[in-house]
Each structure stands twice: as C-alpha cells, then as structure tokens.
Write an enzyme that holds these catalytic residues in place. Structure first.
Site, PDB file in Angstrom:
ATOM      1  N   LYS A 194       7.924 -15.731   4.538  1.00 28.94           N
ATOM      2  CA  LYS A 194       7.987 -14.313   4.948  1.00 28.94           C
ATOM      3  C   LYS A 194       6.558 -13.876   5.263  1.00 28.94           C
ATOM      4  O   LYS A 194       5.756 -13.622   4.366  1.00 28.94           O
ATOM      5  CB  LYS A 194       8.564 -13.500   3.778  1.00 28.94           C
ATOM      6  CG  LYS A 194       9.390 -12.312   4.168  1.00 28.94           C
ATOM      7  CD  LYS A 194       8.635 -11.209   4.851  1.00 28.94           C
ATOM      8  CE  LYS A 194       7.741 -10.435   3.904  1.00 28.94           C
ATOM      9  NZ  LYS A 194       6.747  -9.619   4.639  1.00 28.94           N
ATOM     10  N   GLU A 243      -1.641 -15.364  -5.671  1.00 30.69           N
ATOM     11  CA  GLU A 243      -3.029 -15.273  -5.176  1.00 30.69           C
ATOM     12  C   GLU A 243      -3.258 -13.809  -4.831  1.00 30.69           C
ATOM     13  O   GLU A 243      -2.758 -13.321  -3.820  1.00 30.69           O
ATOM     14  CB  GLU A 243      -3.198 -16.163  -3.931  1.00 30.69           C
ATOM     15  CG  GLU A 243      -2.913 -17.631  -4.157  1.00 30.69           C
ATOM     16  CD  GLU A 243      -4.033 -18.359  -4.912  1.00 30.69           C
ATOM     17  OE1 GLU A 243      -5.140 -17.813  -5.041  1.00 30.69           O
ATOM     18  OE2 GLU A 243      -3.772 -19.479  -5.397  1.00 30.69           O
ATOM     19  N   GLU A 298     -10.261  -2.368  -5.372  1.00 31.44           N
ATOM     20  CA  GLU A 298     -10.444  -3.224  -4.196  1.00 31.44           C
ATOM     21  C   GLU A 298     -10.321  -2.373  -2.927  1.00 31.44           C
ATOM     22  O   GLU A 298      -9.253  -1.830  -2.642  1.00 31.44           O
ATOM     23  CB  GLU A 298      -9.376  -4.328  -4.180  1.00 31.44           C
ATOM     24  CG  GLU A 298      -9.606  -5.353  -3.085  1.00 31.44           C
ATOM     25  CD  GLU A 298      -8.485  -6.369  -2.960  1.00 31.44           C
ATOM     26  OE1 GLU A 298      -7.305  -5.984  -3.071  1.00 31.44           O
ATOM     27  OE2 GLU A 298      -8.781  -7.559  -2.751  1.00 31.44           O
TER      28      GLU A 298
END
Ligand code: NAD
Length: 494
Positions: free
Chosen positions: A178, A251, A384
């Site tokens: 995906k 990840e 982030e």
C-alpha cells in the site's frame, strides 16, 4: 511539466491492473506547480481483502514452491528492468514528490541496488545446528511468514518499494503493498515491471490512504507487517496488529541530534550538517534536525553554515540547478509553515531564513530556516517537523550535549563531529539511537542495519541478518540421532 499523463494504471492484483471496488480515483499532484499529473484508484478495505486472498493463494500454490535460486533470478531481472527504465522512474518521482532530479536519481539507484542486494539473500538463508542432549540434536530452518503487508510513505517511493518488497520476496513471502497517496505512481510503474517479470499474484498493489492501510494492518490473513511512516500511525498499526498477534516491523519518525565537538573539522561538519538537514528538503526520517554546537566554535560554524545556505538554489525539482525543491504536498507545506511560525512565537531567534525567488510557480515551496536561541522545551526542538528547518543550541560541557541529545522520545539517528576518534566513538556509544554518524552524514547503506530506538520504531532493515530475521521465522526441528531401539542398526555392520 510533462507530456505524459499517468491516469492509466489501476490497482495491481493477480498480475492485472484493475479498477477499485469503489470505481473512484484520486488525483496525484505535482508539488512544484500544483498541476495534476495523474491519478490512482481509491482502494477500499474490500480491495485489500481481494489482494490478500490472491497473495495467500499465490503463496500456497506457487511462490512457496519456487526455489531460492529462481527467486534470485526473478529479483535480479526486476533490478535490470528498473535500470533500463531508470530515467522514467527518476522523472516520475520528481513529478509526484517534487524532489530535485539528482535526489530522485540517487533514490532510483538505491532501489536497483536494493533489488540486487536482497536477491543475494534468497539463496544464503540458512539455519543452525544445535547440540542437544543424549541422542537428540536440533536444527533450525528459516521459513517465510506467508503474506507480508507493506505500507510505505512518500519520501523515497522507489527505494522503499524495493527495500520492503525485495527482501520479503527473496525470503519466499508474497506481498500486498500500500503506497502513500501522495506518490502512488512510482509503485504502479514498478508494478508494470513486476507484471512482466514475476508470477501473477506474487506482489499486489492497492493504492489509497487510511481505509486500505488500516484494513491491511488488521487483516487476519496477513502474517507480517512492514510499516514506514509517522510514529502516531505506527502506534495505530501496532494496535491493529495486536488483535491477531501479527508480527510488526515499524520504521518511524526521528528528531535527530547532531553534535559538533570543539575540535571538529568545521568545514566538514558544516557540509555534513547542511546535507543532514536539507537533503530531501528535510523530509528525511534520519535528518539531523537538532544541531548542538560547542560555545567555542558556535560563531565560526554559524557563519560558514549561513554562507552555504545563502547560496542555495530554490526551485522546481525538474530544474537540474535546484538544491531545494518544494515540499511533497499541501499537508507538508501547511505543517512546516506552521512550525516556522511556532518557532518564532516560542521565542527562538531566526539565524537564517532563505528567500523564495519571485518567479517560482505556485507550488509548495518553503524556505530553509535556521533557528537559534532554542531551548529543549520548545516544540520546534521536540517534535518532528519534517522540513528544511534546523534548530541550533549551544553547549559548554559535552556531557550536557549528550544529555540534551538523548532528551527526546525518538531514537533514529545521531551524529558527532570530532578530530579525536576516541572521544567521538565514546559519544557515539552514549547516544540513544539506532544509527550514529561519526564525522559524516551518509545515510542508507545496504548491509548495515537501520532502525529506531524508543518511539522511532521496532525492527531493522538494510542489514543482512537483520532483514532476514524480519522476513523469515525460525523453526526448530529436534531430531533423534540414535537408533530408536538398541541394536537396530547392527544389521548394516554385519
Ligand atoms: P504517515 O504515517 O502519514 O503515512 C504512512 C503510510 O501509512 C501511508 O501509506 C498512509 O496512507 C498509511 N496510513 C495512514 N493511516 C494509516 C492507518 N491508520 N493504518 C495503516 N496505514 C495508514 O506518514 P508519511 O507522512 O507518509 O511519512 C512521513 C513519516 O514517515 C515521518 O514521520 C518519517 O520520519 C517517517 N519515515 C520513517 C522512515 C524510517 O525508516 N524510520 C523512513 C521514511 C519515513
């Protein structure tokens, strides 16, 4: 921008391009000028169910019976095909992601290398023998999981496609992929090659966003999930996978510290730190977004860094001169702009804010920003940002720099610069992250494990053993070596 429009591809299931169950498509935009360059099917949960059914059937009936040597050949052939059409991949990536052509080239080269590297793992997968007691011994075999669900982000589409499909296939699994909704076309172009090379159903691609992604993560017939994306999404993936105790590899995000020690080679540290934050427009999980400078070199470092940043060419990715291209999407643009405003509101000083050329097309351009007077509690130092925004902090004691570097929920990478290799390596050992750069900021090495500590993830990619571990499961076979009855073997020695 392009004379090609990419509206032809469907979902890729069982070796065929098909429309989604919904019959709907979504547009894919060029971030450099917001033109529509193509579209992809809006995949649904039902499309995922069908893709998983096909992947299971293919695994049982075909792929698990294909020899390791043949799997090597298949993957090498895929690598050759990507190489033949490399420039097509490069242009398409720049068109849908926005990044400079030079960065797309590196990405496509890494994808090709990835296929070749993982091809080599297929026939080098072996187990152990373990002495047991009495007349027993154990041996282990590594077996594929079965169906692997792969979900990837938009920041390096060809490389991510290769990094997760190639080792999964090499190990004997089938795959449902995906891709990210921002960059589905790179994966569909890859599917065109797979269609020619691989048996039908070995890899299947369902485009779309949350609906197909979420279904893939909760699907009871998926045996392993390899997810790359935000930490918050990774947490949802892990919760969904928990229901069936599906193994996950995550990840995730990073907020990586880059420490320059007083004895560093300043010129090299400036160059590395510049690449570390501005590569991929700062949209890199590994980026060195928090810079810690020792008081004694602060002014010299900043002077050189700003001079370099001032020379940066900002423009469309298709222009070979461009250093900094647009961000990948409206969402990225809004988010990074918001953080730039937030940094100013939080009281950080602006050391440098690049100027966007007046003649830029209407795309998602954001100037590079370097913030000074940053403190650990500011959101720009904790969250982030995923853009060309650098925070800079001073320190006096190396111990303080290490403490600030580790004061984060993330743990993906870190960097340290020093002429004293003993000190540099000692600092490297103290940093809580999965990859530490010493006097460099070179990311992405096949063969060296990559992955996160803390909330940056679970599992490792790129490393040989580590990747094998991710895509195979170990079976122990305990076997008797002595004859089952006393004297039963005697007849052979008469
Ligand atoms: P994202 O989490 O928004 O999306 C990633 C993928 O997950 C997309 O394909 C998306 O459609 C899908 N998705 C969204 N919601 C889902 C759900 N509920 N269930 C299943 N799938 C879902 O991330 P993004 O914006 O595409 O990528 C940027 C993030 O990825 C950053 O945090 C970056 O650090 C991280 N990243 C990490 C690595 C690494 O190797 N650690 C590499 C690249 C990017």
């Amino acid at each position: 921008m392009t004379d090609h429009d990419y509206h032809d591809w469907g979902l890729f299931v069982d070796g065929e391009f098909t429309q989604s169950e919904s019959g709907e498509r979504f547009d894919v935009e060029n971030p450099a000028d917001k033109t529509v360059i193509g579209s992809a099917p809006e995949g649904t949960a039902g499309d995922i169910d069908e893709a998983v059914r096909v992947a299971r059937e293919t695994y049982e009936e075909t792929w698990r019976h294909v020899s390791a040597r043949e799997r090597v050949d298949y993957l090498l052939e895929v690598a050759d095909r990507v190489e033949e059409r490399a420039e097509e991949f490069v242009l398409l990536e720049t068109l849908e992601n926005g990044k400079p052509l030079s960065e797309s080239r590196t990405d496509v080269e890494e994808a090709i290398d990835g296929y070749r590297y993982y091809a080599g793992t297929a026939d080098k997968t072996h187990g152990d023998t373990i002495p047991e007691r009495d007349d027993l011994f154990d041996y282990t075999v590594r077996e594929p999981y079965g169906v692997v669900g792969v979900i990837i982000p938009w920041n390096w589409p060809p490389m991510h496609t290769a990094d997760f499909t190639a080792p999964a296939l090499a190990a004997g699994n089938t795959v449902v992929l995906k891709p990210a909704p921002e960059t589905p076309l790179s994966s569909l172009l890859m599917a065109e090659l797979w269609q020619d090379v691989l048996p039908d159903g070995v890899v299947n691609v369902v485009t779309g966003d949350v609906a197909p992604g979420a279904r893939l993560t909760e699907h009871p017939d998926v045996d392993k999930l390899a997810f790359t994306g935000h930490t918050e999404t990774g947490s949802k993936v892990m919760k969904a996978a928990a229901e069936d105790i599906t193994d996950v590899m995550l990840e995730l995000g990073g907020k990586n510290a880059n420490i320059v020690l007083p004895d560093a080679n300043i010129e090299k540290a400036v160059d590395g730190s510049y690449d570390g934050i501005f590569n991929n427009q700062g949209q890199a999980c590994a980026s060195g977004s928090r810079l810690y400078l020792h008081d004694s070199i602060y002014d010299e470092f900043i002077e050189q860094f700003v001079a370099k940043a001032e020379g940066m060419v900002i423009g469309p990715g298709t222009d070979e001169e461009t250093d900094l291209a647009p961000l990948a999407s409206q969402q990225q643009y809004d988010k990074v702009r918001k953080y730039i405003e937030l940094g100013k509101e939080e009281g950080a000083s602006v050391i440098h804010e690049g100027k966007l050329p007046a003649d830029l097309p209407d795309g998602y351009y954001v100037p590079p920003v370097v913030f000074g007077d940053v403190t650990q509690d500011m959101r720009i130092a904790r969250e982030e940002i995923f853009g060309p925004v650098l925070t800079v902090q001073r320190y006096e004691r190396v111990e303080d720099a290490i403490e600030m570097a580790n004061d984060t929920e993330y743990g993906l990478t870190g960097a340290v610069w020093s002429r004293n290799m003993e000190v540099a390596n000692r600092v490297a050992r103290r940093l809580e992250a999965g990859l530490i750069f010493v006097n460099n900021f070179v990311n992405g090495f096949l063969g060296a494990p990559f992955g996160g500590y803390k909330r940056s993830g679970i599992g490792r990619k790129l490393g040989f053993e580590e990747t094998l571990d991710e895509f195979t499961q170990v079976k122990t076979i305990r076997s008797q070596i002595a004859p089952s009855e006393d004297g039963a073997i005697d007849e052979y020695y008469d």
